[in-house]
Motif scaffolding. Structure first.
Motif, mmCIF file in Angstrom:
data_model
loop_
_atom_site.group_PDB
_atom_site.id
_atom_site.type_symbol
_atom_site.label_atom_id
_atom_site.label_comp_id
_atom_site.label_asym_id
_atom_site.label_seq_id
_atom_site.Cartn_x
_atom_site.Cartn_y
_atom_site.Cartn_z
ATOM 1 N N ASN A 62 -11.851 19.969 -4.384
ATOM 2 C CA ASN A 62 -10.476 19.551 -4.705
ATOM 3 C C ASN A 62 -10.268 19.205 -6.172
ATOM 4 O OD1 ASN A 62 -9.311 19.944 -2.166
ATOM 5 N ND2 ASN A 62 -10.042 17.958 -1.455
ATOM 6 N N GLN A 63 -11.132 19.685 -7.036
ATOM 7 C CA GLN A 63 -10.998 19.475 -8.479
ATOM 8 C C GLN A 63 -10.762 20.813 -9.156
ATOM 9 O OE1 GLN A 63 -11.126 16.630 -10.397
ATOM 10 N NE2 GLN A 63 -11.187 15.430 -8.522
ATOM 11 N N LEU A 64 -9.846 20.832 -10.096
ATOM 12 C CA LEU A 64 -9.595 22.021 -10.910
ATOM 13 C C LEU A 64 -10.780 22.224 -11.843
ATOM 14 C CD1 LEU A 64 -7.505 24.191 -11.803
ATOM 15 C CD2 LEU A 64 -6.728 22.536 -13.510
ATOM 16 N N ILE A 65 -11.347 23.423 -11.851
ATOM 17 C CA ILE A 65 -12.469 23.714 -12.746
ATOM 18 C C ILE A 65 -12.205 25.013 -13.497
ATOM 19 C CG2 ILE A 65 -14.201 22.449 -11.401
ATOM 20 C CD1 ILE A 65 -15.187 25.211 -10.351
ATOM 21 N N LYS B 155 -1.438 22.168 -18.610
ATOM 22 C CA LYS B 155 -1.991 21.208 -19.565
ATOM 23 C C LYS B 155 -3.409 21.591 -19.979
ATOM 24 C CE LYS B 155 0.694 17.126 -18.319
ATOM 25 N NZ LYS B 155 0.648 15.784 -17.716
ATOM 26 N N ALA B 156 -4.240 21.968 -19.015
ATOM 27 C CA ALA B 156 -5.620 22.344 -19.323
ATOM 28 C C ALA B 156 -5.659 23.594 -20.201
ATOM 29 C CB ALA B 156 -6.414 22.575 -18.033
ATOM 30 N N SER B 157 -4.858 24.580 -19.865
ATOM 31 C CA SER B 157 -4.827 25.830 -20.641
ATOM 32 C C SER B 157 -4.400 25.578 -22.079
ATOM 33 C CB SER B 157 -3.875 26.841 -20.000
ATOM 34 O OG SER B 157 -4.322 27.206 -18.721
ATOM 35 N N ILE C 298 -6.728 33.409 -33.108
ATOM 36 C CA ILE C 298 -6.931 33.738 -31.692
ATOM 37 C C ILE C 298 -5.558 34.135 -31.171
ATOM 38 C CG2 ILE C 298 -7.700 32.939 -29.441
ATOM 39 C CD1 ILE C 298 -9.547 30.978 -30.917
ATOM 40 N N ALA C 299 -5.326 35.441 -31.184
ATOM 41 C CA ALA C 299 -3.995 35.971 -30.880
ATOM 42 C C ALA C 299 -3.618 35.796 -29.423
ATOM 43 C CB ALA C 299 -3.923 37.445 -31.266
ATOM 44 N N ASP C 300 -4.577 35.952 -28.537
ATOM 45 C CA ASP C 300 -4.351 35.659 -27.130
ATOM 46 C C ASP C 300 -5.691 35.508 -26.448
ATOM 47 O OD1 ASP C 300 -5.314 38.219 -26.510
ATOM 48 O OD2 ASP C 300 -3.399 38.994 -25.874
ATOM 49 N N THR C 301 -5.637 34.982 -25.252
ATOM 50 C CA THR C 301 -6.855 34.765 -24.481
ATOM 51 C C THR C 301 -6.478 34.617 -23.022
ATOM 52 O OG1 THR C 301 -8.939 33.514 -24.441
ATOM 53 C CG2 THR C 301 -6.905 32.228 -24.676
ATOM 54 N N LYS C 302 -7.469 34.530 -22.191
ATOM 55 C CA LYS C 302 -7.212 34.253 -20.779
ATOM 56 C C LYS C 302 -8.215 33.217 -20.307
ATOM 57 C CE LYS C 302 -10.155 37.711 -18.555
ATOM 58 N NZ LYS C 302 -11.009 36.883 -17.717
ATOM 59 N N PHE C 303 -7.768 32.408 -19.388
ATOM 60 C CA PHE C 303 -8.637 31.431 -18.739
ATOM 61 C C PHE C 303 -8.566 31.682 -17.245
ATOM 62 C CE2 PHE C 303 -6.845 28.878 -22.381
ATOM 63 C CZ PHE C 303 -7.965 28.979 -23.184
ATOM 64 N N GLU C 304 -9.678 31.491 -16.587
ATOM 65 C CA GLU C 304 -9.704 31.584 -15.133
ATOM 66 C C GLU C 304 -10.129 30.233 -14.591
ATOM 67 O OE1 GLU C 304 -11.788 35.002 -13.605
ATOM 68 O OE2 GLU C 304 -11.006 36.271 -15.209
ATOM 69 N N PHE C 305 -9.353 29.743 -13.652
ATOM 70 C CA PHE C 305 -9.613 28.444 -13.041
ATOM 71 C C PHE C 305 -9.875 28.624 -11.559
ATOM 72 C CE2 PHE C 305 -7.041 27.467 -16.767
ATOM 73 C CZ PHE C 305 -7.652 26.331 -17.284
#
Length: 122
Positions: free
Chosen positions: A47-50, A15-17, A35-42
Motif C-alpha cells: 500500500n505504498q507508492l514506490i 508530487k513525486a514525479s 533533461i527535455a523529457d523523461t518517464k517514471f514508472e511507479f
C-alpha cells in the motif's frame, strides 16, 4: 487518471514525479544538460507508492547538451534518439524481429550514453 486510481494517489504521483524531475533538472542544468523529457514508472508495494524500473537514463529520458540547444528543430542529444533515427531510416515494419544493428550504430549509441554518464557524474 483520478477516476482510475483515486484523487489521493493521483496527487501523490504528481508530487513525486515533479519532485524527482526538478532535482534531476537542477543537476542536469548545473552540468550543462537539458533533461527535455523523461518517464517514471511507479507501482504499489504494501500500500505504498514506490518508484520502479530505471529512471533518468538515456533510455528513459532525452538529454540535450545545453550549449547546442536550438529551439524548433532536431537537437543534438546523449540519448537513444540517434538509434531511433537510424531505425526510422530503414524499411522495417516495426514488428519483431527487429533488424540487426550495425556495429557502428551500436558503438555510437554506446558512446552517447557514456558521454552523458561522464558529464553527469564528473
Amino acid at each position: 487518471m483520478k477516476a482510475l486510481i483515486g484523487e489521493g494517489l493521483a496527487i501523490s504521483l504528481e508530487k513525486a514525479s515533479l519532485a524527482i524531475y526538478e532535482r534531476a533538472r537542477l543537476i542536469g542544468e548545473q552540468k550543462g544538460i537539458i533533461i527535455a523529457d523523461t518517464k517514471f514508472e511507479f507501482g504499489m508495494f504494501n500500500n505504498q507508492l514506490i518508484l520502479i524500473d530505471e529512471v533518468l537514463t538515456p533510455d528513459s529520458s532525452r538529454f540535450w547538451p545545453k550549449d547546442h540547444f536550438k529551439p524548433g528543430g532536431p537537437q543534438s542529444s546523449f540519448d537513444k534518439q540517434f538509434l531511433r533515427d537510424y531505425l526510422e531510416s530503414l524499411q522495417w515494419d516495426k514488428k519483431p524481429p527487429a533488424p540487426e544493428l550495425p556495429i557502428e550504430i551500436i558503438q555510437k549509441t554506446k558512446a552517447k550514453y557514456e558521454e552523458a554518464l561522464r558529464i553527469l557524474t564528473s
